[in-house]
Design an enzyme around this catalytic site. Structure first.
Site, PDB file in Angstrom:
ATOM      1  N   ASP A   8      11.611   3.790  12.332  1.00  0.00           N
ATOM      2  CA  ASP A   8      12.478   2.773  12.944  1.00  0.00           C
ATOM      3  C   ASP A   8      13.803   2.539  12.212  1.00  0.00           C
ATOM      4  O   ASP A   8      14.873   2.624  12.818  1.00  0.00           O
ATOM      5  CB  ASP A   8      11.719   1.449  13.165  1.00  0.00           C
ATOM      6  CG  ASP A   8      10.880   0.994  11.971  1.00  0.00           C
ATOM      7  OD1 ASP A   8      10.959   1.643  10.905  1.00  0.00           O
ATOM      8  OD2 ASP A   8      10.161  -0.013  12.108  1.00  0.00           O
ATOM      9  N   ASP A  38       0.847  -1.195   0.000  1.00  0.00           N
ATOM     10  CA  ASP A  38       0.000   0.000   0.000  1.00  0.00           C
ATOM     11  C   ASP A  38       0.882   1.244   0.000  1.00  0.00           C
ATOM     12  O   ASP A  38       2.092   1.146   0.214  1.00  0.00           O
ATOM     13  CB  ASP A  38      -0.946   0.008   1.208  1.00  0.00           C
ATOM     14  CG  ASP A  38      -0.225  -0.392   2.472  1.00  0.00           C
ATOM     15  OD1 ASP A  38       0.994  -0.138   2.580  1.00  0.00           O
ATOM     16  OD2 ASP A  38      -0.863  -0.972   3.370  1.00  0.00           O
ATOM     17  N   ASP A  74       1.493   5.007   1.587  1.00  0.00           N
ATOM     18  CA  ASP A  74       1.152   5.951   2.645  1.00  0.00           C
ATOM     19  C   ASP A  74       1.587   7.347   2.233  1.00  0.00           C
ATOM     20  O   ASP A  74       2.732   7.566   1.840  1.00  0.00           O
ATOM     21  CB  ASP A  74       1.872   5.571   3.949  1.00  0.00           C
ATOM     22  CG  ASP A  74       1.385   4.229   4.473  1.00  0.00           C
ATOM     23  OD1 ASP A  74       0.179   3.963   4.373  1.00  0.00           O
ATOM     24  OD2 ASP A  74       2.216   3.445   4.980  1.00  0.00           O
TER      25      ASP A  74
HETATM   26  P1  ATP Z   1       5.027  -3.420   5.448  1.00  0.00           P
HETATM   27  O1  ATP Z   1       5.409  -3.641   4.050  1.00  0.00           O
HETATM   28  O2  ATP Z   1       5.182  -4.634   6.286  1.00  0.00           O
HETATM   29  O3  ATP Z   1       3.710  -2.730   5.629  1.00  0.00           O
HETATM   30  P2  ATP Z   1       6.036  -0.925   6.333  1.00  0.00           P
HETATM   31  O4  ATP Z   1       7.429  -0.395   6.421  1.00  0.00           O
HETATM   32  O5  ATP Z   1       5.092  -0.236   5.432  1.00  0.00           O
HETATM   33  O6  ATP Z   1       6.143  -2.450   6.006  1.00  0.00           O
HETATM   34  P3  ATP Z   1       4.145  -0.327   8.396  1.00  0.00           P
HETATM   35  O7  ATP Z   1       3.920  -1.033   9.679  1.00  0.00           O
HETATM   36  O8  ATP Z   1       3.077  -0.297   7.381  1.00  0.00           O
HETATM   37  O9  ATP Z   1       5.496  -0.946   7.800  1.00  0.00           O
HETATM   38  O10 ATP Z   1       4.567   1.161   8.801  1.00  0.00           O
HETATM   39  C1  ATP Z   1       4.732   2.201   7.861  1.00  0.00           C
HETATM   40  C2  ATP Z   1       5.950   3.053   8.246  1.00  0.00           C
HETATM   41  O11 ATP Z   1       5.765   3.605   9.547  1.00  0.00           O
HETATM   42  C3  ATP Z   1       7.253   2.289   8.320  1.00  0.00           C
HETATM   43  O12 ATP Z   1       7.870   2.202   7.057  1.00  0.00           O
HETATM   44  C4  ATP Z   1       8.059   3.105   9.309  1.00  0.00           C
HETATM   45  O13 ATP Z   1       8.624   4.230   8.686  1.00  0.00           O
HETATM   46  C5  ATP Z   1       7.002   3.585  10.274  1.00  0.00           C
HETATM   47  N1  ATP Z   1       6.834   2.684  11.420  1.00  0.00           N
HETATM   48  C6  ATP Z   1       5.980   1.652  11.525  1.00  0.00           C
HETATM   49  N2  ATP Z   1       6.077   1.036  12.703  1.00  0.00           N
HETATM   50  C7  ATP Z   1       7.031   1.684  13.391  1.00  0.00           C
HETATM   51  C8  ATP Z   1       7.582   1.542  14.692  1.00  0.00           C
HETATM   52  N3  ATP Z   1       7.181   0.565  15.495  1.00  0.00           N
HETATM   53  N4  ATP Z   1       8.556   2.406  15.062  1.00  0.00           N
HETATM   54  C9  ATP Z   1       8.958   3.395  14.242  1.00  0.00           C
HETATM   55  N5  ATP Z   1       8.468   3.583  13.009  1.00  0.00           N
HETATM   56  C10 ATP Z   1       7.523   2.752  12.572  1.00  0.00           C
HETATM   57 MG    MG Z   2       2.959  -0.688   5.259  1.00  0.00          MG
END
Ligand code: ATP
Ligand code: MG
Length: 410
Positions: free
Chosen positions: A117, A37, A39
């Protein structure tokens, strides 16, 4: 790029705000994967975002963000946020643990990048200008396939221990190397997972084991001391045999799940938990039987005990627990093949999951291949053949019992 996210970024920029896509989608695009997705982030506050779009809704109380509908898509738009300051209301009362509880202070884009993170998760992409904005050297880390924490790993893992599980998930899923700073602190910090709410750990456990590289994740979690924090019951019960990389039940099951996901087949949470907790249930059943409990009661009591203990770490919903119960309970019916119960077994709502589990147990040497072949075949044949297979079953147990009873009355 997703056309819907592009539209949203466009409209925000036209209204005079900064807007980009960020995080997982930028990372995945740059690594050549298809993002799940997109963001969008902006310097517009939620209420301002809402006035720009006709179909927009502010959601969340703690994290206020906006869902913008574009055609059939929903694009999530959040405002740049800063990390809460230590000692502020956003931090836990127990300062020594330093866990972040709230995360909704608006900030600059630079602040927004630094609260994320890992460096590879903090890249911003402006699709209108076609530029990547990078405050934390995430781009060069991506090129080197390096997973690096933004800031001090100990501090960042203390703030949110779930980041430790995210580290493992990203490393295995995206084939990244963890920086040494991460590897060296994880074993010491693993215990922090005990402070994470069990419901959140349930979500993370599923994400990590169902990411398509569950077996690799399992090996890493084990190596880094995180597995025992997620599944204390399993850690206590598993032997060398269970953990054998080629023939152990857990290894076989996780590889099988990876395979299913690669082939687009469905996977269910109950299966994962049933596999992980099976040995603990068997041991507890034996213990109950040694206390002279009847076999069925021993099993049922053991299931309750093991699920109850595991719940303290990772939430298992009632629905998942019920499915696990059925899968485990059906194992006896599958092994015994009592003629009367065969049709009932085949018609059971959880037959398929129980059968898949049996087949794994057979691969792990827990039952004979003949039983598996029989259950496979009976699903494929027509009605008359099925009835014939059932009639042909020899049931030594039942006959033995009858003879015994007759002997007694005689
Ligand atoms: P995925 O493909 O698994 O969704 P993602 O990186 O998009 O991976 P998300 O959980 O959707 O992970 O979170 C979106 C963004 O928000 C991450 O890329 C990161 O920048 C931030 N983020 C998410 N969780 C955390 C956390 N626990 N601590 C700090 N930043 C976070
Ligand atoms: Mg994500």
């Amino acid at each position: 790029m997703s056309p819907s996210a592009l539209t949203v970024v466009h409209d925000l920029q036209n209204a005079g705000y900064a807007a980009e896509v960020v995080g997982g989608c930028v990372r995945d695009l740059l690594l050549g994967y298809v993002p799940k997705d997109f963001d969008v982030v902006t310097d517009a506050e939620p209420d301002e975002v809402r006035t720009i779009f006709r179909r927009a809704r502010v959601i969340g109380r703690r994290f206020r963000l906006v869902h913008v509908r574009v055609g059939r898509d929903v694009v999530e738009v959040s405002t740049y946020r800063a990390a809460p300051k230590r000692g502020s209301a956003g931090f836990e009362a127990h300062a020594e643990q330093g866990r972040i509880l709230r995360d909704n202070v608006f900030g600059t884009r630079d602040d927004d990048a630094r609260r994320r993170d890992f460096s590879i998760n903090a890249l911003y992409y402006d699709p209108v200008e076609d530029v990547v904005i990078d405050y934390v050297d995430g781009f060069s880390d991506l090129q080197r396939h390096l997973l690096r924490v933004i800031g001090d790993p100990i501090r960042r893992f203390e703030e949110d221990p779930v980041r430790m599980l995210r580290a493992v998930r990203f490393a295995v899923r995206l084939d990244l190397r963890m920086e040494r700073r991460i590897e060296s602190v994880l074993p010491d910090l693993a215990g922090l997972l005990g402070h994470v709410p069990p419901a959140r750990l349930f979500d993370e456990v599923l994400k990590i084991f169902h990411c398509g590289h569950g077996y690799a994740a399992y090996e890493q979690l084990q190596r880094l001391g995180l597995l025992a924090e997620l599944f204390p019951e399993s850690a206590r019960a598993h032997t060398k045999v269970d953990l054998d990389p080629d023939h152990g039940l857990v290894s076989l099951a996780l590889r099988n799940t990876d395979h299913r996901l690669a082939g687009g087949q469905p996977v269910i949470p109950a299966f994962l938990f049933a596999v992980m907790l099976w040995r603990a249930v068997c041991l507890e059943t034996d213990r109950n039987q040694q206390r002279d409990m009847a076999p069925v009661q021993s099993l049922h009591r053991a299931i309750g005990t093991v699920i109850g203990r595991q719940q303290q770490r990772v939430t298992i919903s009632r629905r998942v627990a019920t499915t696990m119960f059925d899968m485990w309970n059906l194992q006896h019916w599958l092994l015994e093949r009592r003629p009367r119960l065969v049709p009932k077994t085949l018609a059971h709502k959880r037959f398929r999951a129980a059968y898949d589990f049996l087949m794994l147990r057979i691969s792990a040497g827990e039952a004979t291949a003949e039983i598996g072949t029989w259950w496979t075949r009976i699903q494929e044949v027509d009605g008359p053949t099925r009835r014939k297979m059932i009639t042909e079953l020899t049931v030594p147990q039942k006959r033995g019992r009858r003879r015994h009873r007759r002997g007694k009355t005689a």
